[in-house]
Design a protein around this motif. Structure first.
Motif, mmCIF file in Angstrom:
data_model
loop_
_atom_site.group_PDB
_atom_site.id
_atom_site.type_symbol
_atom_site.label_atom_id
_atom_site.label_comp_id
_atom_site.label_asym_id
_atom_site.label_seq_id
_atom_site.Cartn_x
_atom_site.Cartn_y
_atom_site.Cartn_z
ATOM 1 N N GLU A 1 -82.930 47.103 -55.859
ATOM 2 C CA GLU A 1 -81.506 47.245 -56.111
ATOM 3 C C GLU A 1 -80.838 48.354 -55.329
ATOM 4 N N VAL A 2 -81.610 49.159 -54.607
ATOM 5 C CA VAL A 2 -81.005 50.135 -53.720
ATOM 6 C C VAL A 2 -81.065 49.569 -52.313
ATOM 7 N N TYR B 1 -75.741 52.940 -56.364
ATOM 8 C CA TYR B 1 -76.044 51.523 -56.092
ATOM 9 C C TYR B 1 -76.873 50.922 -57.220
ATOM 10 N N PHE B 2 -77.874 51.702 -57.639
ATOM 11 C CA PHE B 2 -78.790 51.178 -58.644
ATOM 12 C C PHE B 2 -78.057 50.841 -59.940
ATOM 13 N N CYS C 1 -75.826 47.705 -59.428
ATOM 14 C CA CYS C 1 -76.585 46.468 -59.247
ATOM 15 C C CYS C 1 -77.357 46.089 -60.496
ATOM 16 N N HIS C 2 -77.931 47.091 -61.135
ATOM 17 C CA HIS C 2 -78.730 46.789 -62.310
ATOM 18 C C HIS C 2 -77.870 46.211 -63.425
ATOM 19 N N LYS D 1 -77.060 42.692 -62.616
ATOM 20 C CA LYS D 1 -78.204 41.813 -62.822
ATOM 21 C C LYS D 1 -78.366 41.477 -64.293
#
Lengths: 223, 244, 224
Positions: free
Chosen positions: A64-65, C192-193, C196-197, C200
């Motif tokens: 995810e990075v 970002y993590f 995005c997480h 998801k």
């Protein structure tokens, strides 16, 4: 803007060198990612809670990075910790960690899809966990996920392009160099794009051969 | 003699080199129930699919209520012909009630309350009034097929086509669906049913037709059909199907 | 290195990095979705020449690395050397191709029987698309589309190479001036993590809900 063949004729050696470098990195990263990813997936089969937690964290972060950020972290960050890495090592490390996470998930999916009956059968012929994974589970799992893995090889190819930011002399860097020297952008980047598509085409064909071999080889190998 | 609702003249349908319908001619009268049986691949499904335009014929004419059916007026004609499929084909993203009401409301533009009232009554008739707000996947096969029948009835069609309605059902559910179909026939609905359910055919059909190799081989009232089949092919088929 | 320093880094990364990243996303996503829906629908219709051209477009986008596409959009295509425009164009072209294949897959996955049933209740082509086919296709591909959104967010990092100042570029700049790569790139990674997480997680829930709703589509129960 038009495609200038004379520029290409003059500067194609740079592109060819870039091609070789791209192919080298792709192949090396392919091997390392597959091995590392499979290794992580196998570790997860041991179901040790703490280890699992760390592995899941790694897999999520790796997926995810963005690769670019991971690359910068390794390339700039590790030297700050005193670990000095050469550029190629940093490059391969970054791609391996990034793609390894994806591959770990793919292989894990394959392992999960193997029915419990296989584990029990392995147990019943007195294999321990390691032997069961090695001889029974993993071969079947890998067989199942070959199509996904083959599909992933093209992602690794595309990842090598990102290495241009740490001055690796692959295709994209070569194109950048030609663009700087000649300002003939379409020639430079267009040729690069064509090379990648050609490489992609090759990967697709080799990949489907590999897939086919596994599909029919399965019957021969495991009976 | 009751008037003719649908007539077919020299209908031809080809799939590539294969002729599936070979100059078929047929007439159906109002309130008549015709059962079509025949071996797989004979073309009987293709035939009834041509009647409401799901398959386009290559030659020949179909007349519905006197009007010639063409590519242009198919979906107009379909407002008067209902169809029930072997695979039910219910709309999974809609509730049972919505499955039946969507067309009358959105396509026929009938007033919403009136449609819901009528459709609810229909669901009661088939014994599904407690299920109307469920989704198709929550129902058994037999229940889903009954929903499909209500969906077809909701348009108030002049003719109902059934394409092997019970072939995909577990044995214990077949009776429920056949009972509904029997009631419809008793109440005067004009029906063409493609099926292998010979008991149903014997009891409900006005005529039974044997369809083979692209055309009707024999069409007769039930008694004559079962006791005195004229054709060798018919006899052979009956022999296979009545002695499993 | 005290807490204020870290807080400042985070603040700068957020305001001058994360926000510009987020700015790219809605426009690129919307346009890519447009390309996807139009392209996917067109491909399903199988118009002879057009289908092949779209197929080539999809193939090329799968083969060309996005970073190279960024350079092409910046240097070659008429985007006026504007980093933001070039970045959006690159994102739309590359993600649009994937969206197109996703939409196409969704539309083709709808059982033939649904088309039949829609016709049988007197719907014409557009009515069947609007009431029956499209709703099911959208529900089917929603998880995949959210997945594409996640990919899009990750790929915005590449806009840094053509000079668009987003999160990654900001991190690079900060690293250049402070020479503390570890916290800086770590924090960027965290941004970002987290995004995005969360997405998801949303995608997974969507998938679970739609699986419950569309379970048993075109059922052929009873066949032993």
């Amino acid at each position: 803007m038009h495609f200038e063949f004379h520029v290409l004729a003059k500067h194609y050696p740079v592109l060819l060198k870039g091609l070789v470098v791209t192919i080298e990195y792709t192949l090396i990263c392919l091997v390392t990612s597959l091995c590392f990813g499979t290794f992580i997936a196998i570790l997860r089969t041991f179901r040790i809670r703490l280890l699992d937690f760390l592995l899941i964290a790694y897999i999520n972060i790796g997926r995810e990075v963005p690769l670019l950020v991971q690359l910068y972290f390794i390339f700039f960050g590790l030297p700050a910790l005193g670990i000095s890495l050469s550029t190629p090592v940093a490059a391969v490390l970054a791609i391996t960690l990034n793609e390894g996470a994806f591959i770990a998930e793919i292989v894990r999916g394959g392992i999960q899809s193997i029915s419990r009956g296989q584990w029990e059968a392995a147990r019943s012929v007195s294999m321990n966990r390691v032997q069961a994974v090695r001889h029974i589970i993993l071969p079947q799992a890998l067989n199942k996920v070959i199509p996904s893995l083959v599909g992933h090889t093209s992602y690794i190819l595309k990842d090598t392009a990102i290495l241009t930011v740490i001055a690796v002399d692959e295709i994209t860097s070569a194109a950048g160099y030609i663009n700087d020297m000649t300002l003939s952008s379409l020639t430079a980047f267009g040729s690069a794009a064509a090379m990648y598509v050609a490489l992609f085409w090759v990967l697709q064909h080799v990949g489907s051969r590999v897939e086919r071999a596994f599909r029919y080889g399965e019957v021969l190998k495991w009976t | 003699m009751a008037d003719v609702i649908i007539s077919v003249d020299q209908l031809v349908k080809r799939f590539g080199a294969l002729t599936v319908l070979d100059r078929v001619s047929f007439e159906l009268h109002r309130q008549e129930v015709v059962v079509i049986c025949g071996p797989s691949g004979s073309g009987k499904s293709t035939f009834i699919r041509c009647l409401n335009g799901l398959e386009a014929s290559d030659a020949g004419t179909i007349r519905f209520n006197g009007t010639v059916v063409t590519r242009k007026n198919f979906h107009e004609i379909r407002k008067h012909i209902g169809m029930v499929f072997q695979a039910f084909n219910l709309f999974p993203h809609l509730t049972v009630l919505e499955n039946a009401t969507i067309s009358p409301i959105k396509i026929l533009n009938r007033p919403k309350d009136e449609v819901i009232r009528e459709v609810t009554a229909l669901f009661e008739m088939v014994g599904l009034s407690d299920k109307i707000h469920f989704r198709p996947y929550q129902l058994s096969g037999g229940q889903q097929q009954r929903v499909a029948i209500v969906r077809a009835l909701a348009l108030k069609p002049d003719l109902l086509l059934f394409d092997e309605p019970t072939s995909a059902l577990d044995p214990e559910m077949i009776k429920g669906v056949l009972d509904v179909m029997r009631d419809l026939a008793k109440n005067g609905m004009t029906m063409i049913v493609v099926t292998h359910e010979m008991g149903f055919a014997k009891e409900v059909a006005d005529r039974i037709a044997f369809f083979n190799k692209g055309n009707f081989v024999e069409i007769k009232e039930p008694r004559g059909f079962f006791e005195n089949p004229e054709n060798e092919e018919t006899r052979r088929f009956l022999g296979q199907i009545l002695h499993p | 290195m005290d807490l204020t320093w870290h807080w400042n880094i985070l603040r700068i990364l957020f305001l001058k990095g994360f926000i510009p990243t987020v700015k790219l996303v809605p426009i690129a996503m919307f346009l890519a979705l447009l390309v996807g829906v139009v392209g996917g629908s067109l491909r399903v219709l199988r118009i002879p020449v057009l289908n092949h051209l779209l197929g080539i477009y999809a193939y090329v986008m799968r083969g060309v690395p996005t970073i190279l596409l960024m350079f092409i959009c910046y240097f070659v295509l008429p985007t006026g050397r504007n980093p933001m425009n070039a970045a959006i164009l690159a994102l739309v072209l590359s993600n649009g191709a994937y969206m197109m294949e996703i939409v196409r897959g969704g539309l083709e996955a709808i059982d033939r029987g649904q088309h039949d049933a829609a016709k049988a209740v007197a719907m014409n082509f557009w009515q069947s698309i609007r009431y029956i086919i499209l709703p099911q296709a959208v529900l089917l591909v929603l998880p995949a589309l959210v997945g594409q959104l996640v990919l899009l967010i990750k790929v915005t990092a590449l806009a840094s190479v053509i000079g668009y100042v987003e999160l990654t570029k900001m991190a690079l700049n900060l690293n250049g001036s402070t020479m503390s790569p570890l916290p800086i790139f770590f924090y960027s990674g965290c941004f970002y993590f987290v995004v995005c997480h969360s997405l998801k997680w949303v995608a997974d829930r969507c998938e679970r809900i739609t699986k419950e709703r569309i379970m048993g589509k075109a059922p052929i129960h009873g066949l032993a």
